[in-house]
Write an enzyme that holds these catalytic residues in place. Structure first.
Site, PDB file in Angstrom:
ATOM      1  N   CYS B  95      40.403  54.741  31.229  1.00  0.00           N
ATOM      2  CA  CYS B  95      39.856  55.168  32.519  1.00  0.00           C
ATOM      3  C   CYS B  95      40.752  54.713  33.679  1.00  0.00           C
ATOM      4  O   CYS B  95      41.871  55.175  33.790  1.00  0.00           O
ATOM      5  CB  CYS B  95      38.427  54.642  32.636  1.00  0.00           C
ATOM      6  SG  CYS B  95      37.393  55.564  33.771  1.00  0.00           S
ATOM      7  N   ARG B 130      31.267  64.630  38.807  1.00  0.00           N
ATOM      8  CA  ARG B 130      31.614  63.595  37.841  1.00  0.00           C
ATOM      9  C   ARG B 130      31.473  64.132  36.429  1.00  0.00           C
ATOM     10  O   ARG B 130      30.581  64.932  36.147  1.00  0.00           O
ATOM     11  CB  ARG B 130      30.662  62.413  38.040  1.00  0.00           C
ATOM     12  CG  ARG B 130      31.357  61.084  38.170  1.00  0.00           C
ATOM     13  CD  ARG B 130      30.398  59.943  38.361  1.00  0.00           C
ATOM     14  NE  ARG B 130      30.962  58.773  37.698  1.00  0.00           N
ATOM     15  CZ  ARG B 130      31.925  58.016  38.212  1.00  0.00           C
ATOM     16  NH1 ARG B 130      32.419  58.294  39.399  1.00  0.00           N
ATOM     17  NH2 ARG B 130      32.391  56.989  37.543  1.00  0.00           N
ATOM     18  N   HIS B 194      34.986  55.612  26.924  1.00  0.00           N
ATOM     19  CA  HIS B 194      34.234  54.369  26.824  1.00  0.00           C
ATOM     20  C   HIS B 194      33.398  54.478  25.552  1.00  0.00           C
ATOM     21  O   HIS B 194      33.471  55.460  24.829  1.00  0.00           O
ATOM     22  CB  HIS B 194      33.325  54.178  28.034  1.00  0.00           C
ATOM     23  CG  HIS B 194      34.055  54.214  29.340  1.00  0.00           C
ATOM     24  ND1 HIS B 194      34.981  53.263  29.691  1.00  0.00           N
ATOM     25  CD2 HIS B 194      33.993  55.084  30.382  1.00  0.00           C
ATOM     26  CE1 HIS B 194      35.456  53.553  30.905  1.00  0.00           C
ATOM     27  NE2 HIS B 194      34.887  54.655  31.344  1.00  0.00           N
TER      28      HIS B 194
END
Lengths: 445, 224
Positions: B95, B130, B194
């Site tokens: 990220c 997002r 993640h």
């Protein structure tokens, strides 16, 4: 009240009556209907109330419950939302179904952080009680500064309100506000000369004034404590209300002093002492006596799903809600303070209300459990594989693990555990599922 | 100590909010199984750092505010990280850590933040869309299941030099257009995954092998 609001209120009341009478439920649905008919309904419903908003990541429910128990001893007309329905619809329901008995009632509301500006649009609060802000379900809430900004958006609409904030959380001193602000926290007496940093897995440790890493004289837990910035001199504000001593910290009992006054609660956890302190602070501002507070703390009703003990065929099942790493770390610390043998369970779901991202379990201190002493760890929930793997990496011998896929299967395992007690850590919908399963079997009346 | 593997966790105290610490925990566990202890050093603001003291660099995701502070500090380490990468040493960047390898990222407010400019890629933040949810993609080591939560859209500026880490089956990956996840260059992996990503043991074991090789090489050159 406008005609539209009257219709909305009436519909809300009727649906609540029907749901409550015939379906034994209905905490947010009546509000949903009423809010749909008239989005401005809260304005007319709440206009006579003096409102206290309790918000923050962790501790909202218990803090609200304690404040309510204190205030009802002095004020005879207090509305609250005790079941944790803390968004707009749930709050509308609370107002729709409250039977007013005075001209100026009080409302003590637990409010979801993102819902603070929505509520403030309709009712101007007299007080804000801010507990803490930690990373929490980042798929839903976003980052801590975004969350605080939402709360600030609400506070901006109420410049005359008094803010009662956790002084140990640096984020609550990061912005200048026109409001009167009162801080509470843990005393750092005797630690003034200590100087250290928070552990590396702590979030929110940057100085909000100069972006250097803050140091501490004392940390109570996570990033809370007596912080100071060695670079620019930013430091914790003076506290008006302080925890001055903690003498007992067990899973089901805490004894502590605030400003020298002794208190006791039948629940565990340092985080709950913060909740008690927040309640103490607002209650002191509102003229509640120490005796009345002691009574409220001693009250033995467990807050829904927040630390409930249920007897299942002779086994004490202690259900604790977990939802983010900081809260879970506090729960782990609390469980570890139990000197008697116990088993452990972790039920991990990933529905919207739990947070669809389960990676947060990796930032919590699973490594701290005493795996030599733990005889059994049962894992369950929709993400059972993820939580089992977390335990494996933390050091659990897989021979001591039982995986259960369905909640019903988990309940069947309880009578077979090798200890008298089991701590069940559960995410929100897993907790609801477990309560329902225990209720269906008659263990919860 | 011959069996002590050294891991540099870049800005562990600031880039630590998306569960990526799990990657390091899993690696330590797998390395232990193979007889290696691990030492994890937090490399943070104002600290000295020589990448060649380490067998593996890890760089996780953090919050926007912390990331902007790291962006300034990390410039001090540009050369050592670049040399380390060019020397075929292993690194995993997730990220924000992945974005930092590129030229720059542009915030939703239109501000351009300079990154390390080690690899030809850049990132554009779109706060209003997002990319959040489960991901699944195919890699050299098999299928990976993870979770993504980012507003940054990463694009390669040199598609010959950089290769994607995976081909999307589910989710977005680098950006909504390319159907690709992450980046590979030499022994560096960049990714938006993640979960943490290394709960996929196929990838974790491949990286652990690279770390052991890197460790042996460091000891050999020290003895050299």
């Amino acid at each position: 009240m406008t005609f539209k609001s009257e219709i909305a209120t009436l519909t809300g009341k009727t649906s609540y009556f029907i749901l409550n009478k015939f379906f034994n439920g209905g905490s947010s649905y009546p509000g949903k209907i009423a809010y749909k008919i008239d989005p401005d309904i809260l304005k007319s419903l709440g206009k006579d109330y003096d409102l206290i908003v309790v918000t923050g990541t962790n501790g909202k429910t218990l803090t609200t419950s304690l404040i309510n128990k204190m205030l009802v001893q002095k004020y005879n007309d207090v509305l609250t939302n005790p079941t944790g329905s803390n968004m707009i619809q749930g709050i509308v329901t609370s107002f729709v179904t409250h039977h007013k008995t005075s001209k100026k009632p009080l409302a003590v509301l637990e409010v979801d952080e993102a819902n603070v500006p929505i509520i403030c649009k309709y009712i101007t609060p007299k007080y804000f009680v801010l507990t803490n802000i930690f990373r929490d379900q980042m798929d839903r809430y976003g980052e801590i500064y975004t969350t605080y900004q939402k709360i600030l958006d609400g506070i901006k609409m109420a410049p005359d309100a008094t803010i009662i904030a956790n002084g140990d959380a640096a984020i609550f001193s990061s912005k200048e506000l026109p409001n009167k602000v009162i801080y509470y926290g843990f005393s750092d007496k005797g630690h003034e000369n200590e100087d250290f940093k928070a552990p590396t897995n702590t979030d929110g440790v940057l100085c909000p004034k100069c972006n250097h890493i803050m140091h501490y004289h004392m940390i109570s837990y996570a990033n809370l404590g007596s912080y100071f910035c060695p670079n620019c001199g930013f430091k914790r504000n003076d506290l008006k209300y302080q925890v001055t001593n903690i003498s007992t910290l067990l899973p089901n009992k805490t004894e502590f002093e605030i400003d020298g006054n002794k208190f006791q609660m039948n629940i565990g956890g340092k985080y709950n002492i913060y909740n008690a302190l927040a309640a103490y602070a607002i209650a002191s501002e509102m003229g509640i006596t120490t005796e009345q507070m002691q009574k409220a703390f001693a009250y033995d009703e467990k807050v829904f799903g927040r630390q409930e003990t249920i007897n299942v065929d002779g086994k004490d099942v202690n259900i604790i809600l977990v939802k983010n790493p900081v809260g879970l770390n506090q729960v782990i610390e609390t469980v570890l303070s139990d000197k008697k043998p116990y088993s452990l369970a972790f039920l991990l779901n990933a529905n919207y209300a739990d947070g669809i991202d389960t990676s947060w379990i990796w930032d919590a201190n699973f490594e701290d459990f005493d795996y030599d002493k733990l005889p059994l760890v049962i894992t369950g929930g929709k993400r059972v594989k993820d939580v089992t793997y977390r335990f494996k990496i933390a050091g659990l011998d897989m021979n001591k693990n039982i995986e259960t896929s369905e909640i019903e299967n988990f309940v069947k395992e309880i009578p077979n555990i090798p200890t008298d007690r089991i701590y069940v850590l559960a995410t929100y919908t897993a907790m609801l599922g477990l309560r329902k399963a225990l209720s269906d079997k008659g263990y919860i009346k | 100590m011959a069996n002590l593997i050294k891991i540099a966790y870049l800005y562990e105290d600031l880039m630590n909010t998306y569960g990526d610490s799990g990657d390091v925990k899993i690696l330590s566990f797998l390395l232990k199984e193979q007889g290696y202890d691990t030492q994890v050093d937090n490399i943070s603001l104002d600290m000295k750092f020589n990448a060649f003291d380490y067998d593996f660099l890890f760089f996780g995701g953090g919050q926007d505010f912390e990331q902007s502070v790291v962006a300034t500090d990390i410039q001090r380490h540009r050369q050592t990280i670049k040399d380390y990468i060019e020397a075929d040493k292993p690194m995993l960047c997730i990220c924000g850590g992945y974005q930092f390898l590129g030229k720059y990222y542009e915030t939703s407010g239109g501000q351009t933040i300079q990154c390390l400019d080690i690899l030809p890629l850049h990132t554009i933040f779109k706060a209003d869309s997002r990319m959040i949810g489960d991901t699944e993609y195919k890699t050299e080591w098999g299928t990976v299941k993870a979770f993504e939560n980012h507003s940054g859209r990463t694009y390669f500026d040199d598609k010959n030099m950089l290769k994607p880490f995976g081909q999307m089956i589910e989710g977005y990956g680098n950006n909504p257009d390319d159907k690709q996840e992450g980046m590979r260059y030499k022994n560096v992996i960049g990714s938006y995954s993640h979960g943490p990503i290394l709960k996929n043991e196929n990838v974790a074991r491949a990286i652990a092998d690279k770390i052991i090789a890197s460790h042996k090489e460091r000891l050999a050159s020290a003895a050299g």
